[in-house]
Design an enzyme around this catalytic site. Structure first.
Site, PDB file in Angstrom:
ATOM      1  N   GLY A   1       0.776  -1.169   0.062  1.00  9.79           N
ATOM      2  CA  GLY A   1       0.055  -0.052   0.031  1.00  9.79           C
ATOM      3  C   GLY A   1       0.586   1.182   0.084  1.00  9.79           C
ATOM      4  O   GLY A   1       0.466   2.428  -0.610  1.00  9.79           O
TER       5      GLY A   1
ATOM      6  N   GLU B   1       3.877   4.677   6.048  1.00 13.94           N
ATOM      7  CA  GLU B   1       2.814   3.904   5.775  1.00 13.94           C
ATOM      8  C   GLU B   1       1.567   4.681   5.119  1.00 13.94           C
ATOM      9  O   GLU B   1       1.565   5.963   4.975  1.00 13.94           O
ATOM     10  CB  GLU B   1       2.208   3.558   7.281  1.00 13.94           C
ATOM     11  N   ASP B   2       0.799   3.750   4.344  1.00 16.97           N
ATOM     12  CA  ASP B   2      -0.219   4.397   3.695  1.00 16.97           C
ATOM     13  C   ASP B   2      -1.375   5.014   4.516  1.00 16.97           C
ATOM     14  O   ASP B   2      -1.953   5.994   4.518  1.00 16.97           O
ATOM     15  CB  ASP B   2      -0.909   3.503   2.616  1.00 16.97           C
TER      16      ASP B   2
ATOM     17  N   ASP C   1      -4.822   2.740  11.037  1.00 25.54           N
ATOM     18  CA  ASP C   1      -6.212   2.523  11.462  1.00 25.54           C
ATOM     19  C   ASP C   1      -6.131   1.953  12.903  1.00 25.54           C
ATOM     20  O   ASP C   1      -6.033   3.125  13.994  1.00 25.54           O
ATOM     21  CB  ASP C   1      -6.830   1.361  10.625  1.00 25.54           C
TER      22      ASP C   1
ATOM     23  N   LYS D   1      -6.869   7.243  10.400  1.00 26.30           N
ATOM     24  CA  LYS D   1      -8.242   7.059  10.809  1.00 26.30           C
ATOM     25  C   LYS D   1      -8.301   7.222  12.082  1.00 26.30           C
ATOM     26  O   LYS D   1      -8.541   6.447  13.130  1.00 26.30           O
ATOM     27  CB  LYS D   1      -8.770   5.704  10.399  1.00 26.30           C
TER      28      LYS D   1
ATOM     29  N   ASP E   1      -5.876  -0.391  -1.199  1.00 23.94           N
ATOM     30  CA  ASP E   1      -6.745  -1.414  -2.121  1.00 23.94           C
ATOM     31  C   ASP E   1      -7.822  -2.003  -1.297  1.00 23.94           C
ATOM     32  O   ASP E   1      -7.934  -1.908  -0.342  1.00 23.94           O
ATOM     33  CB  ASP E   1      -5.499  -2.597  -2.408  1.00 23.94           C
TER      34      ASP E   1
ATOM     35  N   ARG F   1      -5.396   0.285  -6.446  1.00 26.91           N
ATOM     36  CA  ARG F   1      -4.271   0.742  -5.803  1.00 26.91           C
ATOM     37  C   ARG F   1      -3.921   2.027  -6.813  1.00 26.91           C
ATOM     38  O   ARG F   1      -2.898   3.039  -6.566  1.00 26.91           O
ATOM     39  CB  ARG F   1      -2.916  -0.305  -5.882  1.00 26.91           C
TER      40      ARG F   1
HETATM   41  P1  IMP Z   1      -4.042  -1.141  11.100  1.00 24.96           P
HETATM   42  O1  IMP Z   1      -2.988  -2.164  11.792  1.00 24.96           O
HETATM   43  O2  IMP Z   1      -5.556  -1.489  11.870  1.00 24.96           O
HETATM   44  O3  IMP Z   1      -3.329   0.389  11.573  1.00 24.96           O
HETATM   45  O4  IMP Z   1      -4.144  -1.418   9.764  1.00 24.96           O
HETATM   46  C1  IMP Z   1      -3.264  -0.733   8.667  1.00 24.96           C
HETATM   47  C2  IMP Z   1      -3.530  -1.306   7.621  1.00 24.96           C
HETATM   48  O5  IMP Z   1      -4.797  -1.978   7.149  1.00 24.96           O
HETATM   49  C3  IMP Z   1      -3.122  -0.413   6.466  1.00 24.96           C
HETATM   50  O6  IMP Z   1      -1.497  -0.480   5.929  1.00 24.96           O
HETATM   51  C4  IMP Z   1      -3.885  -0.948   5.282  1.00 24.96           C
HETATM   52  O7  IMP Z   1      -3.233  -1.986   4.412  1.00 24.96           O
HETATM   53  C5  IMP Z   1      -5.166  -1.628   5.940  1.00 24.96           C
HETATM   54  N1  IMP Z   1      -6.159  -0.508   5.728  1.00 24.96           N
HETATM   55  C6  IMP Z   1      -6.746  -0.016   6.917  1.00 24.96           C
HETATM   56  N2  IMP Z   1      -7.758   0.836   6.430  1.00 24.96           N
HETATM   57  C7  IMP Z   1      -7.954   0.678   5.340  1.00 24.96           C
HETATM   58  C8  IMP Z   1      -8.767   1.244   4.175  1.00 24.96           C
HETATM   59  O8  IMP Z   1      -9.713   2.176   4.587  1.00 24.96           O
HETATM   60  N3  IMP Z   1      -8.662   1.172   2.866  1.00 24.96           N
HETATM   61  C9  IMP Z   1      -7.677  -0.025   2.636  1.00 24.96           C
HETATM   62  N4  IMP Z   1      -6.672  -0.398   3.380  1.00 24.96           N
HETATM   63  C10 IMP Z   1      -6.970  -0.153   4.734  1.00 24.96           C
HETATM   64 MG    MG Z   2      -1.046  -1.842   4.337  1.00 23.12          MG
END
Ligand code: IMP
Ligand code: MG
Length: 184
Positions: A48, A103-104, A107, A135, A164, A170
């Site tokens: 991502g 990072e993209d 969350d 987020k 994605d 992407r």
């Molecule tokens: P975390 O571990 O919950 O912070 O997840 C982060 C990862 O989840 C990111 O690197 C993305 O690959 C994926 N992700 C979280 N939210 C989204 C979204 O809205 N669209 C696409 N990928 C997401």
């Molecule tokens: Mg990711």
């Protein structure tokens, strides 16, 4: 013609919005990592973050190295499991260097929390996070606190600019909210 745009409910960040955000982040990072004593290594999380990485590295004007890691935590599901597996490790040695994880989207932060712990054990001089989207929803605490944040993102499933859904979208040049009927 079958276009990707028809699956997008609304555009959140246009190409121009993104350009401005990345320029601002690049300028800040260039300022913070200026100086002979710094040895910056950008580490992007595949897949991502590759689009953001390509833009961000060109918006930074101090010397740097890049490397990539691949982890899996999500699969095609829309919820973080907290279980992270390293699929591709770094090629470079980060000992005594200034690591900036690129990072993209952040969350829950569980993916990055795990990565930071893993990379810290290799004794870098410093370790920080630059995320394009955050987020950060009211009442929800991320597991880590990113130093550089592009912009805040509403609690919707977003795609484009590297992000994605099931490996699609992407290559959209903007960030948009996916129509719920596409993933439900
Ligand atoms: P975390 O571990 O919950 O912070 O997840 C982060 C990862 O989840 C990111 O690197 C993305 O690959 C994926 N992700 C979280 N939210 C989204 C979204 O809205 N669209 C696409 N990928 C997401
Ligand atoms: Mg990711």
């Amino acid at each position: 013609m079958d276009t990707m745009d028809k699956d997008i409910e609304r555009v959140l960040f246009s190409e121009e919005d993104i350009r401005q955000i990345v320029q601002r982040m690049g300028a800040q990072i260039s300022e913070d990592y200026a100086g002979e004593d710094k040895d910056l290594v950008l580490i992007a999380v595949l897949r991502g973050a590759v689009v953001f990485m390509g833009d961000l590295m060109r918006a930074i004007d101090v010397p740097l190295a890049i490397d990539f890691m691949a982890v899996s935590s999500y699969g095609d599901k829309a919820k973080s499991s907290g279980i992270v597996r390293i699929i591709k490790d770094l090629d470079v040695d980060i000992k005594d260097r200034d690591v900036l994880i690129v990072e993209d989207i952040l969350d829950s932060g569980l993916t990055l929390k795990y990565l930071m712990k893993n990379l810290s054990a290799r004794h870098p001089a410093s370790i920080e996070v630059a995320t394009f989207l955050w987020k950060d929803i009211e009442g929800k605490q991320a597991a880590i606190n990113p130093k550089y944040v592009g912009t805040h993102c509403p609690d919707a499933f977003v795609v484009g600019y590297g992000l994605d859904f099931a490996e699609k979208y992407r290559n959209l040049p903007y960030v948009g909210v996916l129509k719920p009927e596409v993933y439900s």
